[in-house]
Motif scaffolding. Structure first.
Motif, short mmCIF file in Angstrom:
data_model
loop_
_atom_site.label_atom_id
_atom_site.label_comp_id
_atom_site.label_asym_id
_atom_site.label_seq_id
_atom_site.Cartn_x
_atom_site.Cartn_y
_atom_site.Cartn_z
N PRO A 64 51.05 -9.98 78.98
CA PRO A 64 51.64 -9.18 77.76
C PRO A 64 51.18 -7.86 78.03
O PRO A 64 50.46 -7.80 78.73
N THR A 65 51.58 -7.06 76.87
CA THR A 65 51.20 -5.87 76.72
C THR A 65 50.33 -5.71 75.44
O THR A 65 50.18 -6.85 74.93
N LEU A 66 49.62 -4.69 75.35
CA LEU A 66 48.74 -4.73 74.25
C LEU A 66 49.55 -4.86 72.85
O LEU A 66 48.82 -5.78 72.02
N GLU A 67 50.67 -4.40 72.83
CA GLU A 67 51.43 -4.40 71.30
C GLU A 67 51.91 -6.14 71.27
O GLU A 67 52.07 -6.37 70.30
N GLN A 68 52.06 -6.68 72.22
CA GLN A 68 52.49 -8.02 72.29
C GLN A 68 51.33 -8.75 71.72
O GLN A 68 51.56 -9.78 71.00
N LEU A 69 50.22 -8.69 72.27
CA LEU A 69 49.17 -9.30 71.89
C LEU A 69 48.69 -9.05 70.50
O LEU A 69 48.39 -9.88 69.84
N LYS A 70 48.93 -7.92 69.92
CA LYS A 70 48.73 -7.54 68.59
C LYS A 70 49.88 -8.19 67.74
O LYS A 70 49.58 -8.84 66.72
N THR A 71 50.91 -8.00 68.15
CA THR A 71 52.02 -8.63 67.15
C THR A 71 51.85 -10.17 66.99
O THR A 71 52.42 -10.75 65.98
N ASP A 72 51.65 -10.84 68.01
CA ASP A 72 51.57 -12.40 68.26
C ASP A 72 49.91 -12.67 67.58
O ASP A 72 49.70 -13.73 67.77
N GLN A 73 49.32 -11.75 67.13
CA GLN A 73 48.01 -11.96 66.49
C GLN A 73 47.03 -12.82 67.54
O GLN A 73 46.20 -13.44 67.03
N TYR A 74 46.99 -12.47 68.73
CA TYR A 74 46.21 -12.67 69.66
C TYR A 74 44.88 -11.59 69.38
O TYR A 74 43.71 -12.08 69.79
N ILE A 75 45.04 -10.29 69.14
CA ILE A 75 44.01 -9.49 69.16
C ILE A 75 44.33 -8.85 67.51
O ILE A 75 45.73 -8.41 67.36
N LYS A 76 43.36 -8.03 66.99
CA LYS A 76 43.45 -7.41 65.73
C LYS A 76 43.70 -5.91 66.09
O LYS A 76 44.31 -5.12 65.50
N ALA A 77 42.70 -5.27 67.21
CA ALA A 77 42.65 -3.97 67.30
C ALA A 77 42.98 -3.70 68.70
O ALA A 77 42.70 -4.76 69.89
N THR A 78 43.11 -2.48 69.12
CA THR A 78 43.33 -2.26 70.75
C THR A 78 42.16 -1.42 71.15
O THR A 78 42.36 -0.92 72.45
N GLY A 79 41.26 -1.14 70.48
CA GLY A 79 40.17 -0.27 70.86
C GLY A 79 38.62 -0.85 70.59
O GLY A 79 38.65 -1.83 69.77
N CYS A 80 37.75 -0.46 71.31
CA CYS A 80 36.48 -0.87 71.26
C CYS A 80 35.97 -0.77 69.76
O CYS A 80 36.51 0.13 68.93
N PRO A 81 34.97 -1.48 69.29
CA PRO A 81 34.55 -1.41 67.69
C PRO A 81 34.01 0.09 67.37
O PRO A 81 34.22 0.52 66.34
N ASN A 82 33.41 0.76 68.48
CA ASN A 82 33.10 2.03 68.06
C ASN A 82 33.80 2.99 68.05
O ASN A 82 33.73 4.17 67.55
N GLY A 83 35.19 2.65 68.33
CA GLY A 83 36.32 3.74 68.20
C GLY A 83 36.56 4.71 69.16
O GLY A 83 37.42 5.76 69.37
N THR A 84 35.58 4.55 70.19
CA THR A 84 35.75 5.93 71.25
C THR A 84 36.57 5.61 72.57
O THR A 84 36.99 6.40 73.34
N LYS A 85 36.88 4.21 72.82
CA LYS A 85 37.43 3.82 74.00
C LYS A 85 38.61 2.89 73.66
O LYS A 85 38.59 2.21 72.55
N GLU A 86 39.61 2.81 74.28
CA GLU A 86 40.83 2.08 74.16
C GLU A 86 41.01 1.23 75.53
O GLU A 86 40.32 1.52 76.58
N VAL A 87 41.53 0.03 75.17
CA VAL A 87 41.82 -0.75 76.50
C VAL A 87 43.11 -0.63 76.98
O VAL A 87 44.09 -0.26 76.05
N GLU A 88 43.34 -0.97 78.20
CA GLU A 88 45.00 -1.11 78.95
C GLU A 88 44.85 -2.52 79.70
O GLU A 88 43.82 -2.81 80.21
N ILE A 89 46.06 -2.74 79.74
CA ILE A 89 46.43 -3.95 80.67
C ILE A 89 47.10 -3.45 81.80
O ILE A 89 48.19 -2.95 81.43
N ASP A 90 46.79 -3.68 83.18
CA ASP A 90 47.53 -3.34 83.94
C ASP A 90 48.59 -4.49 84.48
O ASP A 90 48.81 -5.46 83.69
N SER A 91 49.46 -4.10 85.52
CA SER A 91 50.44 -4.98 85.75
C SER A 91 50.02 -6.29 86.35
O SER A 91 50.75 -7.34 86.16
#
Length: 101
Positions: A64-91
């Protein structure tokens, strides 16, 4: 001489000096531990997202992409709780941290 109870100015100044020294020693340590706590929270978030990627992959047979995880409600946010770092998913489905300015 009267027997008055109370503190003298010198005693109060000594108490204030001791309190000031204790604050000067403890505040930098608290700030350092706060940064350490934020890093641990981000590491935990990355592991959680990695588990959700694997769950999505088992259910849908694709990475999946981050957007797919978010729209399917697997995750609520795409970044760390402190807001300074984002996560990404490679191929390959590995989750890594990206520092945002």
């Amino acid at each position: 001489m009267k027997n008055e109870k109370g503190f003298t100015l010198v005693e109060m100044m000594i108490v204030m000096l001791v309190i000031s020294v204790l604050l000067i020693v403890t505040i930098p340590n608290v700030a350092k531990h706060n940064a350490n706590i934020n890093d641990k929270g981000c590491e935990a978030f990355v592991k959680m997202v990695q588990a959700q990627v694997q769950s999505y992959q088992l259910k849908n047979n694709k990475i999946p992409t981050l957007e797919q995880l978010k729209t399917d409600q697997y995750i609520k946010a795409t970044g760390c709780p402190n807001g300074t770092k984002e996560v990404e998913i490679d191929s390959e489905g590995n989750v890594t941290v990206v520092v945002t300015p």
